[in-house]
Design an enzyme around this catalytic site. Structure first.
Site, short mmCIF file in Angstrom:
data_model
loop_
_atom_site.label_atom_id
_atom_site.label_comp_id
_atom_site.label_asym_id
_atom_site.label_seq_id
_atom_site.Cartn_x
_atom_site.Cartn_y
_atom_site.Cartn_z
N LYS A 187 0.86 -1.28 -0.09
CA LYS A 187 -0.09 0.01 0.05
C LYS A 187 0.85 1.35 -0.32
CE LYS A 187 -4.35 -1.43 -0.03
NZ LYS A 187 -5.11 -1.10 -1.11
N GLN B 296 -11.57 -6.99 -0.98
CA GLN B 296 -12.01 -5.97 -0.43
C GLN B 296 -11.91 -5.64 1.25
OE1 GLN B 296 -13.85 -3.54 -2.90
NE2 GLN B 296 -13.04 -2.43 -0.86
N LYS C 252 -13.23 -7.86 -8.01
CA LYS C 252 -13.40 -8.18 -6.58
C LYS C 252 -15.09 -8.52 -6.65
CE LYS C 252 -10.29 -4.81 -4.53
NZ LYS C 252 -10.29 -3.71 -3.56
N ASP D 165 -0.27 -0.22 -4.67
CA ASP D 165 -1.71 0.01 -4.58
C ASP D 165 -1.77 1.32 -3.96
OD1 ASP D 165 -4.43 0.44 -4.89
OD2 ASP D 165 -4.82 -1.32 -3.70
N ASP E 190 -8.86 -0.51 -9.83
CA ASP E 190 -9.48 -1.28 -9.04
C ASP E 190 -11.05 -0.46 -8.75
OD1 ASP E 190 -10.46 -2.27 -6.49
OD2 ASP E 190 -8.81 -1.62 -5.40
N GLU F 211 -1.30 -0.02 -8.93
CA GLU F 211 -2.90 -0.19 -9.23
C GLU F 211 -3.22 1.28 -8.57
OE1 GLU F 211 -4.35 -3.74 -7.33
OE2 GLU F 211 -5.88 -2.59 -6.08
C1 MUC Z 1 -7.52 -2.49 -2.41
O1 MUC Z 1 -7.12 -3.23 -3.12
O2 MUC Z 1 -7.67 -1.20 -2.65
C2 MUC Z 1 -8.56 -0.98 0.23
C3 MUC Z 1 -9.69 0.09 -0.18
C4 MUC Z 1 -10.41 -0.50 -1.06
O3 MUC Z 1 -11.60 -0.62 -1.49
O4 MUC Z 1 -10.10 -2.06 -0.97
C5 MUC Z 1 -9.00 -2.26 -0.37
C6 MUC Z 1 -8.06 -3.17 -0.98
MG MG Z 2 -6.84 -1.50 -4.58
#
Ligand code: MUC
Ligand code: MG
Length: 367
Positions: free
Chosen positions: A162, A294, A266, A191, A242, A217
Site C-alpha cells: 500500500k 475488499q 472483486k 496500490d 480497482d 494499481e
Molecule cells: C484495495 O485493493 O484497494 C482498500 C480499499 C479498498 O476499497 O479495497 C482495499 C484493498
Molecule cells: Mg486496490
C-alpha cells in the site's frame, strides 16, 4: 428452488492487526452476513463488507437496503433466474456490496441445491489459487517483518504494497527495503488507492524503476482524466484499475480511455454474475486480471477463491486472499487454511463454507 427469505445480519469482528491505506483504515470487520433461504430448506450465504470510503456503503445502509428494497425484489424467484434477480437489483443505482452478497448467496444456494461446487458451475478451471498478501501502512522495518511472517508461516511470496497519501520517499523506501530483503524470491506491486496525483505517481514509479514491480494499481484518481491517461502511457508495467471499475461498463470506459491496462476483479462488489461479465470482457480485450481483496473476511475470501479458481485468466496471477489472517476470529465452522502459498478450494457443494452458529451469536451486532 424458490427464494423465500433474505436475512441481512450485521456483525463485528476486531482485527488483531488493523489495515491502513491511503483511502482509509479498517480496525473492525463490520460486515453483513447475507442468508438466502429457499422453499427446499437450503440456506445460501455470502458477506457484504461495508467500505464507506470506497463505495459509500455503511453497515447500517447495507442492512437497510437489503431489508427495505432488495428482499421484496427477489423473494418468490427461482434460484436459476439469476439474470432476473440482477435486472431487478440493477434498478437501484450503487449499493455494490449489498447486491453482490445477494447474488453470491443465491449461487451458494443453487450449488447446494444441485449438490455441486459453485466454482465448477462457473468454470471449474482449477482447485487452488496462489496467494498475494496486502501490506498496510507502517514503517519499512515493520512492513518487511510482516512480509517475513507471511512468507515463513504461510509460504506467501507475492505482496501488494500500500502506497499513497504519505511522503513518497517513505513509500518507495518500503518497496526498496522489501526488494533488498527478499531479492527475486518475491513478486511486488503497489496500490495507491488514489492517494497520489498523476505527477507524484510518475515520480514515484520512476524512482522504483529498478525494483521489478509487477503492477501499479489505482495510484491516482480516475477523475483526473487526462493526468491518469498521461501516467498510464508513461508506465512500462500494467496499470490496474480497482475502485474506478465497479461495473463492466466502467472497465470498458477506463480501458478505452487509456486510463487502465489491467483490472482487479472483486467478487465483494460484482458478485459472481457481474464478475463473469467482467472476466469475459477482460479476456476479450486481452487485459491482465488480479483477483482483488475488499478486506474480506473468510466468507468473502471463499467467494473470491470460488470465482478466481473457475477460470484460467483469474487464476494466472496470485489472488489477494490472505487479509483475513489479521482478523482476531471469523464465522466459519472450518477456517480457511493457506499452505505453501496456496489456498485450496474447500470441498463440498456451493461455496463450500458453513457459519458456526455460536460464533454468529457472539459477533452479531443486532441483538
Ligand atoms: C484495495 O485493493 O484497494 C482498500 C480499499 C479498498 O476499497 O479495497 C482495499 C484493498
Ligand atoms: Mg486496490
Amino acid at each position: 428452488m424458490k427464494i423465500t427469505r433474505v436475512e441481512a445480519i450485521p456483525f463485528a469482528i476486531p482485527y488483531s492487526k488493523p489495515l491502513k491505506f491511503a483511502s482509509g483504515e479498517v480496525a473492525v470487520a463490520e460486515h453483513v452476513l447475507v442468508r438466502v433461504h429457499t422453499d427446499d430448506g437450503i440456506v445460501g450465504i455470502a458477506e457484504a463488507p461495508a467500505r464507506p470510503f470506497t463505495y459509500g456503503e455503511t453497515q447500517r445502509g447495507i442492512v437497510a437496503v437489503i431489508e427495505d428494497v432488495f428482499t421484496a425484489q427477489v423473494v418468490g424467484l427461482p434460484l436459476l433466474e439469476r439474470e432476473v434477480v440482477r435486472g431487478r437489483l440493477a434498478r437501484t443505482i450503487g449499493n455494490p456490496t449489498a447486491k453482490a452478497a445477494i447474488d453470491m448467496a443465491i449461487w451458494d444456494a443453487l450449488g447446494q441445491t444441485l449438490e455441486l461446487p459453485v466454482a465448477d458451475l462457473l468454470g471449474g478451471f482449477t482447485d487452488r489459487l496462489r496467494v498475494s498478501h496486502m501490506l498496510g501502512f507502517d514503517t519499512p522495518d515493520k512492513m518487511v517483518a510482516d512480509a517475513e511472517r507471511m512468507r515463513d508461516t504461510f509460504g506467501i511470496s507475492t505482496f501488494k504494497v500500500k502506497v499513497g497519501r504519505r511522503p513518497v520517499t517513505l513509500d518507495t523506501a518500503v518497496v526498496r527495503a522489501l526488494r533488498e530483503r527478499f531479492g527475486s524470491e518475491v513478486e511486488l506491486y503497489v496500490d495507491g488507492n488514489r492517494g497520489w496525483t498523476a505527477s507524484e505517481s510518475q515520480r514515484a514509479m520512476a524512482e522504483m524503476a529498478d525494483l521489478d514491480l509487477l503492477f501499479a494499481e489505482e495510484l491516482c484518481p480516475a477523475d483526473d482524466v487526462l493526468g491518469r491517461r498521461w501516467l498510464v502511457q508513461k508506465l512500462d508495467i500494467p496499470f490496474i484499475a480497482d475502485e474506478s471499475v465497479p461495473t463492466a461498463a466502467d472497465v470498458t470506459r477506463e480501458v478505452l480511455a487509456g486510463a487502465a491496462t489491467a483490472i482487479s476483479i472483486k467478487t465483494a462488489r460484482t458478485g459472481f454474475t457481474d464478475s463473469q461479465r467482467i472476466h469475459h470482457l477482460a479476456e476479450g480485450m486481452g487485459l491482465e486480471v488480479v483477483m482483488g481483496n475488499q478486506i474480506d473476511g473468510q466468507i468473502g475470501t471463499a467467494c473470491t477463491l470460488a470465482f478466481g479458481s473457475a477460470y484460467a485468466l483469474t487464476s494466472r496471477r496470485a489472488g489477494e486472499l490472505s487479509n483475513f489472517l489479521d482478523m482476531s476470529d471469523d464465522l466459519l465452522t472450518e477456517p480457511l487454511q493457506i499452505r505453501n502459498g496456496y489456498l485450496h478450494r474447500p470441498p463440498g457443494a456451493g461455496i463450500g463454507i458453513r457459519v458456526d452458529p455460536d460464533k454468529l451469536t457472539r459477533y452479531r451486532s443486532d441483538r
